[in-house]
Design a protein around this motif. Structure first.
Motif, PDB file in Angstrom:
ATOM      1  N   VAL A  86       0.617  -1.483   0.356  1.00 16.66           N
ATOM      2  CA  VAL A  86      -0.011  -0.255   0.190  1.00 16.66           C
ATOM      3  C   VAL A  86       0.835   1.212   0.207  1.00 16.66           C
ATOM      4  O   VAL A  86       1.514   1.641   1.356  1.00 16.66           O
ATOM      5  CB  VAL A  86      -0.863  -0.573   1.434  1.00 16.66           C
ATOM      6  CG1 VAL A  86      -1.700   1.717   1.341  1.00 16.66           C
ATOM      7  CG2 VAL A  86      -1.844  -0.803   0.912  1.00 16.66           C
TER       8      VAL A  86
ATOM      9  N   ASN B 205       0.588   5.406  -0.799  1.00 20.20           N
ATOM     10  CA  ASN B 205       0.025   6.868   0.192  1.00 20.20           C
ATOM     11  C   ASN B 205      -1.109   6.267  -0.394  1.00 20.20           C
ATOM     12  O   ASN B 205      -2.376   6.560  -0.843  1.00 20.20           O
ATOM     13  CB  ASN B 205       0.565   7.295  -1.689  1.00 20.20           C
ATOM     14  CG  ASN B 205       1.512   8.508  -1.211  1.00 20.20           C
ATOM     15  OD1 ASN B 205       2.520   8.480  -0.779  1.00 20.20           O
ATOM     16  ND2 ASN B 205       2.347   8.658  -3.080  1.00 20.20           N
ATOM     17  N   GLY B 206      -2.033   5.196   0.337  1.00 18.38           N
ATOM     18  CA  GLY B 206      -3.377   5.283   0.417  1.00 18.38           C
ATOM     19  C   GLY B 206      -3.464   4.105  -0.549  1.00 18.38           C
ATOM     20  O   GLY B 206      -4.587   3.114  -0.726  1.00 18.38           O
ATOM     21  N   SER B 207      -2.850   4.245  -1.541  1.00 12.75           N
ATOM     22  CA  SER B 207      -3.288   3.390  -2.467  1.00 12.75           C
ATOM     23  C   SER B 207      -2.727   1.930  -3.026  1.00 12.75           C
ATOM     24  O   SER B 207      -1.267   1.466  -2.396  1.00 12.75           O
ATOM     25  CB  SER B 207      -2.789   3.558  -3.978  1.00 12.75           C
ATOM     26  OG  SER B 207      -3.299   2.922  -5.192  1.00 12.75           O
ATOM     27  N   ALA B 208      -3.241   0.538  -3.193  1.00 11.29           N
ATOM     28  CA  ALA B 208      -3.102  -0.920  -3.379  1.00 11.29           C
ATOM     29  C   ALA B 208      -2.623  -0.750  -5.087  1.00 11.29           C
ATOM     30  O   ALA B 208      -2.468  -2.490  -5.406  1.00 11.29           O
ATOM     31  CB  ALA B 208      -3.905  -1.758  -2.860  1.00 11.29           C
ATOM     32  N   ASN B 209      -3.126   0.251  -5.214  1.00  7.25           N
ATOM     33  CA  ASN B 209      -2.347  -0.053  -6.835  1.00  7.25           C
ATOM     34  C   ASN B 209      -1.074  -0.712  -7.307  1.00  7.25           C
ATOM     35  O   ASN B 209      -0.358   0.753  -8.131  1.00  7.25           O
ATOM     36  CB  ASN B 209      -3.613   0.813  -7.831  1.00  7.25           C
ATOM     37  CG  ASN B 209      -4.807   1.205  -7.272  1.00  7.25           C
ATOM     38  OD1 ASN B 209      -5.690  -0.211  -7.401  1.00  7.25           O
ATOM     39  ND2 ASN B 209      -4.980   2.083  -7.845  1.00  7.25           N
ATOM     40  N   GLN B 210      -0.289  -1.495  -6.623  1.00  7.64           N
ATOM     41  CA  GLN B 210       1.034  -2.001  -6.988  1.00  7.64           C
ATOM     42  C   GLN B 210       1.059  -3.254  -7.238  1.00  7.64           C
ATOM     43  O   GLN B 210      -0.513  -3.631  -7.609  1.00  7.64           O
ATOM     44  CB  GLN B 210       1.673  -1.525  -5.990  1.00  7.64           C
ATOM     45  CG  GLN B 210       1.186  -0.135  -4.879  1.00  7.64           C
ATOM     46  CD  GLN B 210       2.052   1.242  -5.546  1.00  7.64           C
ATOM     47  OE1 GLN B 210       2.459   0.878  -6.833  1.00  7.64           O
ATOM     48  NE2 GLN B 210       1.170   2.012  -5.727  1.00  7.64           N
TER      49      GLN B 210
ATOM     50  N   GLU C 172      -5.754  -6.267   5.032  1.00 11.89           N
ATOM     51  CA  GLU C 172      -4.558  -5.751   4.859  1.00 11.89           C
ATOM     52  C   GLU C 172      -3.605  -5.613   6.152  1.00 11.89           C
ATOM     53  O   GLU C 172      -4.607  -6.097   7.641  1.00 11.89           O
ATOM     54  CB  GLU C 172      -5.072  -3.987   4.701  1.00 11.89           C
ATOM     55  CG  GLU C 172      -4.027  -2.878   5.430  1.00 11.89           C
ATOM     56  CD  GLU C 172      -4.136  -1.292   5.190  1.00 11.89           C
ATOM     57  OE1 GLU C 172      -3.390  -0.637   4.651  1.00 11.89           O
ATOM     58  OE2 GLU C 172      -5.247  -1.710   4.524  1.00 11.89           O
TER      59      GLU C 172
ATOM     60  N   LYS D 149       7.010   6.723  -6.233  1.00 12.42           N
ATOM     61  CA  LYS D 149       6.653   5.988  -7.887  1.00 12.42           C
ATOM     62  C   LYS D 149       7.985   5.537  -7.897  1.00 12.42           C
ATOM     63  O   LYS D 149       8.180   4.133  -8.500  1.00 12.42           O
ATOM     64  CB  LYS D 149       6.040   6.497  -8.867  1.00 12.42           C
ATOM     65  CG  LYS D 149       4.673   6.515  -8.803  1.00 12.42           C
ATOM     66  CD  LYS D 149       3.927   6.798  -9.817  1.00 12.42           C
ATOM     67  CE  LYS D 149       2.357   6.793  -9.792  1.00 12.42           C
ATOM     68  NZ  LYS D 149       1.309   7.450 -11.094  1.00 12.42           N
TER      69      LYS D 149
END
Length: 1018
Positions: A801, A803-808, A856, A945
């Motif tokens: 996770v 920056n609060g995003s799980a788009n990794q 999480e 990033k």
């Protein structure tokens, strides 16, 4: 009925019996009493043996599989009424008994607990637990054997029987972690990290709950499955040996044959005794380990050094010889106290370096030197003990119960004086003197010198070693260190008189600088006087006092040390194999008695030295040949034919046939007798561990031999020994290769065989035989629990996770057969999203769901583990583990610099100097090695990033940026050199154009196309 009600019923019946008398007691009430008493029987007390499948309260229980295993491994049993009572609390005594049986713990210690009577069933198990030092009593001298054990109490005991260095749980993830007692926190953290005690379904760890019988079965089954356990005795005899990551249930011996070599014990548990009989000053290093008991018995002038490091606890250590004990870089606390308690017995000479909680001196004339560090509690019970506390050292409390002498300038904060004859060099800061006891006296340190042999000694053996012993450590008179090569400068050995001829010798000085050993290079003469002379002012002690001149003499006799004769087989041996090796060994080289001539290897003279007969010295002779080895110390006897079974034999060496090589000692006549026979092999243990389609069978035999095993469905007829050896079933039909196994066994040493190809949901029985010298053991068999299929995941994703995003990206490459995964992330990543799918109940760190789950997980530190367990009815569960390691890396992976239509290059490193062509815009692309690092751009904002692109205007010549990975940062600098632009020259007026003149056409030069080049940096 609760356990409380059972106990109450039993007490009521007992009172009734006492009140009314046994003759008037109602039969019905008597039966009630007996029944209540039976229900109160503890888990480890003698009970009726049931297989787990026969218990009325086990089927369908969450711990059914573990209870089955516990029963099969015989470290748990049921109750006479056919129940197992899986949810009943376990007492301290019961838990100790189960641990002892599971591990095979056999060593015991003497008990003095007032609530552990010798006639109770648990007496021996408490003694074993105390000896292994995984439990102890209370301050009121009780053990409280019948008190239920809590989960945190059990965690402390478990942490003392399994290697746990580096293991770390995540206790703060449990909402009730604040209820964990301070004394149990670190232990529970390690045990949780190793996976032995985890959360309930409510996500809490419940540290104060009572541990149940079912939970105990699971913990011990997991422990036996995960730990490397050595049940036999272990000997270390090779220099550089390293013991690592194992539980040694019984004894470990550092053999004297290690001599001055070194050995390492790392991340191990020794529940028996660590016996140190060898090793040198390079040390026996004990690192991150727990040793229940240690003894130092190296009978040598040079002491062995034992070094304790890190998370090491040596609970009890005793020494009766010279030794150096050193504690270094200890972690302290529950797991790293170092030498918890040291006992100096006999005439021990100990040198201590570091912090020591407790030292007990019990030996008469023991010498202890604290060369650095401190002693918290010192107790002196041995008379004439010498304690030296060197400069800068300290003793907190010294209790002196016998005449003893304190030397050195180190401090003693409190001395309790309970004996007369106590002296000191530096006065204690405080003291308490018992009634009718003399006040200690101050005395100067003296350079006391003692010789061996003593002055005017007679009949001294001709191979004696001469020692000069000082009362404290000494240096040369000029203050330099005393070495072996210095001794000949001030010590002389003379023959006949004090002015007689010099005798050559070799000298050595022990590491404590208190003993000089002199070894004459050849045996001394018979009946001769020898003088040992030491010059004045040769050495001085640490107080600067020099020695006085010394001179002693002694007279030799006509002998040297005794010669030992050893026979193999030994006298009285029985069941000796008919093809056994036969030998006679001597402690010294031997020659012919008559003329001292050397004996050749196969000398016929050897047969004149040996008597070999049947029955007795008057029996019939046995034909044989004899050889002597190259050292001339061992004679090997080979019978001309195999010996007779069950026959008594007589073997002797004749007197006045051999003597020592120096001619001093004749080998005396000596004889032994022994009987041939056959020792019947017995399978001591057969332990089975079923897999999905395989069975691991561990087998132990009383003697060496060959093991044969076959596997058959549980209902099949049992094969006999011959069929097992042939790999057949009871009908004589050969079995498939996976259903049989064989191999050599060493006596008393377990060996594991693998049998494969089994069907699921089927119970099998393993039959085993050991064969030695054409004799078979009785057939041993053991049944497996039903072979069951295994639940596996179909999908596993681990996503950071940012920056609060799980788009990794997913961090694991999942394979359902791979259960362990390792990933590395910087410490700035706060959490992970874990997604798992499969047919069954899936649990992630205490959170459960059906078929699929997403959770999480907060990241709390390095080496954090995340467990994903999948279980389906009718199958065995599988646990997948993801280990997250912290790795902060602020380095650059690639740096690409482009200007206009061309690419610039750099000189590498953290500062880049680049040459530009002029005022063109410059494009810079930065990619960090850590894809989740923060790239911060010289006031131009930041991007998380791991890479970014920025453009420099024509006016910018210096630019800096920072890469931050977790808690680490690195600064980078770009410097551009732009060339100065020269003014254009003034053009002259053009000449008039001539008519009809040709103006040459100059073709334009096309611009070269360029692309940015990638620059890789460290």
């Amino acid at each position: 009925m609760s356990s409380v009600n059972k106990d109450t019923s039993f007490r009521r019946c007992k009172k009734l019996f006492i009140k009314r008398g046994k003759h008037s007691m109602n039969l019905k009430r008597l039966i009630c009493c007996v029944f209540a008493a039976l229900l109160c029987l503890p888990i480890a007390a003698p009970t009726t043996s049931y297989s787990a499948s026969k218990f009325t309260d086990v089927s369908g229980h969450w711990a059914e599989k573990y209870i089955n295993t516990a029963i099969n491994k015989k470290f748990a049993s049921g109750y006479p009424d056919g129940r197992f009572l899986p949810d009943k609390a376990v007492t301290r005594a019961e838990f100790s008994a189960m641990v002892n049986k599971a591990l095979g713990n056999t060593s015991t210690a003497s008990l003095s607990f007032r609530d552990v009577p010798r006639d109770e069933w648990y007496y021996n198990d408490v003694a074993k637990a105390l000896s292994a030092a995984y439990t102890a009593g209370y301050d009121d001298n009780t053990f409280r054997p019948d008190s239920p054990i809590t989960r945190q109490e059990a965690a402390v005991m478990i942490s003392r029987i399994v290697p746990s260095y580096g293991a770390k749980g995540n206790l703060k993830s449990f909402s009730d972690y604040r209820s964990i007692a301070d004394w149990a926190y670190d232990a529970l953290d390690k045990v949780n990290g190793k996976g032995y005690i985890g959360a309930y379904n409510d996500g809490k760890i419940h540290p104060e709950d009572q541990l149940t019988r079912a939970q105990t079965a699971k913990i011990l089954c997991d422990l036996l499955d995960q730990e490397s356990i050595v049940s036999g005795n272990t000997t270390v005899d090779r220099n550089g040996t390293k013991l690592s990551g194992k539980v040694y249930v019984n004894n470990v011996t550092i053999d004297k044959s290690l001599d001055e070599g070194s050995a390492t014990i790392e991340n191990c548990i020794i529940l028996g005794n660590l016996s140190v009989k060898g090793g040198g000053s390079d040390s026996i290093t004990i690192s991150n380990s727990r040793v229940a008991n240690a003894s130092v018995d190296k009978n040598d002038d040079d002491p062995v050094r034992i070094l304790a490091k890190g998370e090491t606890a040596i609970v009890k250590l005793s020494a009766e010889q010279a030794a150096i004990l050193q504690a270094s870089s200890l972690s302290g606390g529950l797991f790293g106290p170092g030498f918890s308690s040291v006992t100096a017995g006999g005439s021990a000479q100990l040198t201590l370096k570091g912090s020591f909680p407790r030292l007990n001196i019990t030996g008469s004339k023991a010498k202890v030197t604290l060369s650095s560090g401190s002693i918290d509690t010192l107790t002196v019970d041995g008379r004439y003990s010498e304690i030296t506390a060197e400069s800068g050292t300290s003793i907190s409390t010294a209790t002196v119960n016998a005449e003893s002498y304190f030397f050195g300038s180190g401090s003693v904060s409190q001395m309790n004086v309970n004996a007369n004859g106590v002296t000191y060099e530096t006065k204690p800061k405080k003291w308490t003197i018992a009634s009718k006891i003399d006040t200690p006296k101050q005395s100067d340190a003296e350079t006391d010198i003692t010789f061996s042999p003593k002055d005017k000694a007679t009949k001294v053996k001709r191979d004696t070693k001469i020692t000069i012993t000082f009362g404290s450590a000494v240096k040369l008179y000029d203050g330099s260190t005393l070495t072996s090569s210095d001794v000949e400068d001030f010590v002389t050995l003379r023959k006949g008189s004090s002015s007689g001829s010099k005798v050559s010798f070799e000298a050595s000085v022990n590491s404590a600088k208190t003993v000089i050993t002199i070894t004459p290079k050849s045996s001394l003469a018979t009946d001769t006087k020898y003088y040992v002379i030491m010059d004045k002012n040769s050495v001085k002690d640490k107080n600067g006092k020099a020695n006085t001149a010394q001179s002693i003499y002694f007279s030799t006799g006509d002998s040297v040390g005794e010669v030992t004769t050893t026979f193999s087989p030994a006298n009285g041996a029985s069941a000796v194999p008919v093809n056994t090796g036969i030998s006679i060994s001597f402690s010294e080289e031997v020659v012919r008695y008559s003329n001292g001539a050397t004996i050749s290897s196969s000398d016929s003279y050897l047969k004149d030295c040996i008597v070999f007969k049947k029955d007795s010295s008057s029996g019939s002779s046995v034909a044989f040949t004899a050889k002597i080895n190259s050292s001339k110390k061992t004679i090997t006897i080979t019978p001309s034919s195999n010996l007779t079974l069950n026959q008594k034999y007589y073997l002797a060496v004749s007197g006045k046939k051999l003597k020592t090589a120096d001619g001093d000692v004749a080998i005396e006549a000596k004889a032994v007798s022994w009987t041939t026979g056959v020792t019947t092999p017995v399978v001591d243990a057969l332990t089975l561990t079923p897999g999905e389609t395989s069975i691991s069978a561990s087998i132990t035999s009383n003697i060496a031999g060959t093991a044969y095993l076959v596997a058959l469905p549980a209902g099949d007829t049992a094969p006999n020994a011959a069929q097992i050896i042939a790999g057949q079933n009871a009908s004589g039909i050969a079995l498939e290769s996976g259903y049989k196994a064989s191999g050599a066994l060493t006596a008393k040493t377990a060996k594991t065989f693998s049998l494969t190809g089994f069907a699921s949901s089927t119970q099998y029985k393993i039959y085993a035989v050991v064969r030695t010298n054409n004799v078979n053991s009785p057939v041993k068999n053991a049944s497996t629990s039903t072979i069951r299929p295994v639940s596996t995941l179909t999908k596993l994703e681990v996503i950071p996770v940012v920056n609060g995003s799980a788009n990794q990206k997913n961090l694991v490459s999942f394979n359902k057969g791979t259960t362990a995964y390792n990933i590395s992330l910087n410490t700035g990543i706060p959490s992970l999203i874990v997604k798992a799918s499969g047919s069954g109940d899936i649990t992630i760190d205490g959170t459960a769901s059906k078929d699929n789950i997403t959770k999480e997980i907060a990241l709390t530190g390095s080496n954090q583990t995340i467990d994903i367990k999948i279980a389906k009815s009718g199958t065995d569960s599988t646990t997948y583990r993801v280990t997250v390691n912290s790795k902060d890396d602020f380095s650059i992976s690639t740096l690409k610099v482009s200007e206009g239509s061309r690419t610039l290059t750099d000189n590498g490193g953290r500062s880049f100097s680049l040459t530009s062509t002029g005022d063109a815009l410059i494009k810079v692309e930065v990619t960090a090695s850590d894809p989740y690092a923060i790239v911060e751009l010289n006031g131009k904002g930041s991007l998380q990033k791991g890479s970014t692109t920025f453009t420099l205007s024509a006016s910018e010549t210096v630019f800096t940026f920072t890469i931050t990975s977790g808690s680490e940062s690195g600064n980078y600098k770009l410097k551009f050199t732009r060339p100065e632009v020269e003014p254009e020259p003034t053009k002259p007026d053009p000449e008039p154009t001539k008519p009809d003149s040709e103006v040459p056409v100059v073709p334009s030069t096309p611009g070269a196309e360029t692309t940015g080049s990638a620059v890789t940096t460290e």
